[in-house]
Motif scaffolding. Sequence first.
Motif, PDB file in Angstrom:
ATOM      1  N   LEU A 198     -32.238 -31.345  70.888  1.00 44.44           N
ATOM      2  CA  LEU A 198     -31.131 -30.632  70.254  1.00 44.44           C
ATOM      3  C   LEU A 198     -30.025 -30.312  71.256  1.00 44.44           C
ATOM      4  N   ALA A 199     -30.428 -29.811  72.431  1.00 45.35           N
ATOM      5  CA  ALA A 199     -29.437 -29.424  73.442  1.00 45.35           C
ATOM      6  C   ALA A 199     -28.627 -30.631  73.921  1.00 45.35           C
ATOM      7  N   LEU A 200     -29.284 -31.731  74.178  1.00 50.47           N
ATOM      8  CA  LEU A 200     -28.594 -32.895  74.728  1.00 50.47           C
ATOM      9  C   LEU A 200     -27.797 -33.644  73.662  1.00 50.47           C
ATOM     10  N   CYS A 201     -28.202 -33.556  72.401  1.00 48.97           N
ATOM     11  CA  CYS A 201     -27.387 -34.143  71.327  1.00 48.97           C
ATOM     12  C   CYS A 201     -26.060 -33.407  71.186  1.00 48.97           C
ATOM     13  N   ILE A 202     -26.091 -32.092  71.300  1.00 43.51           N
ATOM     14  CA  ILE A 202     -24.844 -31.319  71.250  1.00 43.51           C
ATOM     15  C   ILE A 202     -23.951 -31.696  72.432  1.00 43.51           C
ATOM     16  N   GLY A 203     -24.553 -31.823  73.618  1.00 43.18           N
ATOM     17  CA  GLY A 203     -23.774 -32.212  74.787  1.00 43.18           C
ATOM     18  C   GLY A 203     -23.127 -33.577  74.617  1.00 43.18           C
ATOM     19  N   ALA A 204     -23.885 -34.535  74.090  1.00 46.31           N
ATOM     20  CA  ALA A 204     -23.338 -35.882  73.874  1.00 46.31           C
ATOM     21  C   ALA A 204     -22.221 -35.867  72.840  1.00 46.31           C
ATOM     22  N   ALA A 205     -22.390 -35.077  71.781  1.00 43.65           N
ATOM     23  CA  ALA A 205     -21.370 -35.005  70.732  1.00 43.65           C
ATOM     24  C   ALA A 205     -20.068 -34.397  71.267  1.00 43.65           C
ATOM     25  N   ILE A 206     -20.183 -33.373  72.104  1.00 42.27           N
ATOM     26  CA  ILE A 206     -18.988 -32.764  72.719  1.00 42.27           C
ATOM     27  C   ILE A 206     -18.282 -33.791  73.615  1.00 42.27           C
ATOM     28  N   ILE A 263     -21.170 -44.832  76.585  1.00 39.70           N
ATOM     29  CA  ILE A 263     -22.123 -43.943  77.257  1.00 39.70           C
ATOM     30  C   ILE A 263     -22.532 -42.792  76.328  1.00 39.70           C
ATOM     31  N   GLY A 264     -21.550 -42.133  75.723  1.00 40.76           N
ATOM     32  CA  GLY A 264     -21.853 -41.004  74.834  1.00 40.76           C
ATOM     33  C   GLY A 264     -22.693 -41.427  73.647  1.00 40.76           C
ATOM     34  N   THR A 265     -22.401 -42.611  73.109  1.00 45.63           N
ATOM     35  CA  THR A 265     -23.162 -43.116  71.978  1.00 45.63           C
ATOM     36  C   THR A 265     -24.608 -43.408  72.367  1.00 45.63           C
ATOM     37  N   ALA A 266     -24.809 -43.990  73.567  1.00 45.84           N
ATOM     38  CA  ALA A 266     -26.167 -44.286  74.038  1.00 45.84           C
ATOM     39  C   ALA A 266     -26.978 -43.014  74.242  1.00 45.84           C
ATOM     40  N   VAL A 267     -26.354 -41.979  74.827  1.00 45.47           N
ATOM     41  CA  VAL A 267     -27.056 -40.707  75.051  1.00 45.47           C
ATOM     42  C   VAL A 267     -27.408 -40.049  73.712  1.00 45.47           C
ATOM     43  N   LEU A 268     -26.470 -40.061  72.787  1.00 42.65           N
ATOM     44  CA  LEU A 268     -26.741 -39.487  71.472  1.00 42.65           C
ATOM     45  C   LEU A 268     -27.905 -40.221  70.796  1.00 42.65           C
ATOM     46  N   GLY A 269     -27.868 -41.559  70.821  1.00 47.67           N
ATOM     47  CA  GLY A 269     -28.950 -42.323  70.220  1.00 47.67           C
ATOM     48  C   GLY A 269     -30.290 -42.055  70.878  1.00 47.67           C
ATOM     49  N   PHE A 270     -30.304 -41.909  72.208  1.00 49.30           N
ATOM     50  CA  PHE A 270     -31.542 -41.672  72.953  1.00 49.30           C
ATOM     51  C   PHE A 270     -32.217 -40.390  72.482  1.00 49.30           C
ATOM     52  N   PHE A 271     -31.454 -39.309  72.388  1.00 50.54           N
ATOM     53  CA  PHE A 271     -32.083 -38.014  72.110  1.00 50.54           C
ATOM     54  C   PHE A 271     -32.233 -37.717  70.619  1.00 50.54           C
ATOM     55  N   TYR A 329     -16.211 -35.618  65.090  1.00 56.22           N
ATOM     56  CA  TYR A 329     -16.248 -34.167  64.897  1.00 56.22           C
ATOM     57  C   TYR A 329     -17.346 -33.788  63.898  1.00 56.22           C
ATOM     58  N   MET A 330     -17.531 -34.617  62.897  1.00 49.19           N
ATOM     59  CA  MET A 330     -18.585 -34.386  61.911  1.00 49.19           C
ATOM     60  C   MET A 330     -19.966 -34.441  62.580  1.00 49.19           C
ATOM     61  N   THR A 331     -20.141 -35.341  63.536  1.00 47.58           N
ATOM     62  CA  THR A 331     -21.406 -35.440  64.273  1.00 47.58           C
ATOM     63  C   THR A 331     -21.691 -34.159  65.037  1.00 47.58           C
ATOM     64  N   LEU A 332     -20.689 -33.621  65.720  1.00 49.03           N
ATOM     65  CA  LEU A 332     -20.867 -32.368  66.465  1.00 49.03           C
ATOM     66  C   LEU A 332     -21.232 -31.228  65.518  1.00 49.03           C
ATOM     67  N   PHE A 333     -20.559 -31.135  64.389  1.00 50.08           N
ATOM     68  CA  PHE A 333     -20.845 -30.082  63.416  1.00 50.08           C
ATOM     69  C   PHE A 333     -22.294 -30.185  62.930  1.00 50.08           C
ATOM     70  N   PHE A 334     -22.751 -31.386  62.626  1.00 57.79           N
ATOM     71  CA  PHE A 334     -24.124 -31.577  62.166  1.00 57.79           C
ATOM     72  C   PHE A 334     -25.128 -31.186  63.250  1.00 57.79           C
TER      73      PHE A 334
END
Length: 461
Positions: free
Chosen positions: A339-347, A362-370, A425-430
């Motif tokens: 949860l913490a790292l998904c928020i970081g990637a979304a920001i 890079i951001g997309t890969a990190v989001l997908g990973f976590f 932005y929708m991803t970050l909100f979710f």
Amino acid sequence: MVLGLDADSSRWICIYFPVSWLTQFGHGLVTTVVGPTQPYLARNTGVDIATINLVWTFGFFGYMVGSLATGFVFKEYIKSEKAKLSFLSITICITGAIMIFLPFTSSFVLLVVARLVQIMALGAFCTADASLIVYLLGPEKSRPFTMAFHALIGAGFLAATFLVRPFLPDSGVEDTDDICGRTPVTNNVTEGEIDVKIESSFNAAGPIPTIAWPFIISGAWCVIFSMGFLILARLPYKMPRFYDSDEEAKEGKDLPEKDIKYWKLFLVVVFFYYFISCGIERIYQPMAFTFGICGPLALAPRDAVVIDSCYNGGFMCGRLVSALIAAFVVPRNMILMSLALCIGAAIFLCVQGGSSAVSLYIGTAVLGFFISWQFGSCFSWVAKKKNITGRLSSIFFIGCGFGSLVTPPLSGFFFTSLGPMSIIYMTLFFCIIQCLLFFSLWSLARIPANSKTSYNLEQLH
């Protein structure tokens, strides 16, 4: 001897898991192939980008129906080993057969109806397979295998992006501008010339369109390996059964130390947790390629599909890593890290994703990973608290299916109405909402019941 089982059951398990993993890899293929190809499917069926996202909506409505029906019938009425394996074989075979048909229709109505039936069969297959893993091994021993189950789906996600890439056009401003609706026909290029270029970018000279080959290959994969379940059903080996009777429950084996007081409310929050988690996945999966070619970076098609590769590559790696660390990291801690790292990637994507292709990758890969950790880890976390091999098994997949149903048309609407960055932005909100939901689950799980818990398995179902 495998996992403390007798010789017969060990042989059964050693065949079952490779067949399950190969078909779940096919699950990843048939789900993801539609993502990078959907702008061209939209062109082929004569609809726009927002409308083609309804393919996902109808598909995951079918997923919910298939999952819910399976949760009711798989354990209660499909009891024999041969019946369970035949059910798995038939459902994944139907999924593959319909996949082969999809690219050959120019009717949007027929496309979405076929996708609905296909993903209904896939939802039935996934619910049955995931439930069967816990049924065979119990909630503790099944944990790394549940993660491996999801890792192979992630591997299929990644493989699909490489499978599709050779069949995409090399480039073409007219092609992508027409798909994205950016540029009207100019004086120098006639409408007929653009139509010819778009058609030639995904149609082969022969009777089979170029765009059809990823569908044919992924569909054939599912059909071929579905036969493995039927072969296993005919072998003289014994299927292990962790929940063979109520004896384990009476002994308190592998069951929770305390009951959850607000159990029904807990299940409602589980539903919405999976709604949001899979909703985040479905914001990206349908729209990553479209964001690349139609977004602020205006990438060429073969550069845009790298976004899909980064997301699905991160997703696959995340599930492989989660399968390894699940043996010594408790599910709750895995969820919190995710949860913490998904928020970081979304920001990070909100700040850099619209201006730098490298940052977007890079951001997309990190989001997908976590994000990939969340389904299996929460499934294992809840499985430790309740027996989820009966009707409860469907709630995870129904929540996931409902999120997958709602978010694609929602993200398509935002994309066309508010601009491409709106889906970031929708991803970050979710992600923020998802954190609040898990903390609600964690709080509810800590409230003890007023009365002494009874661990009768029939009550838990």
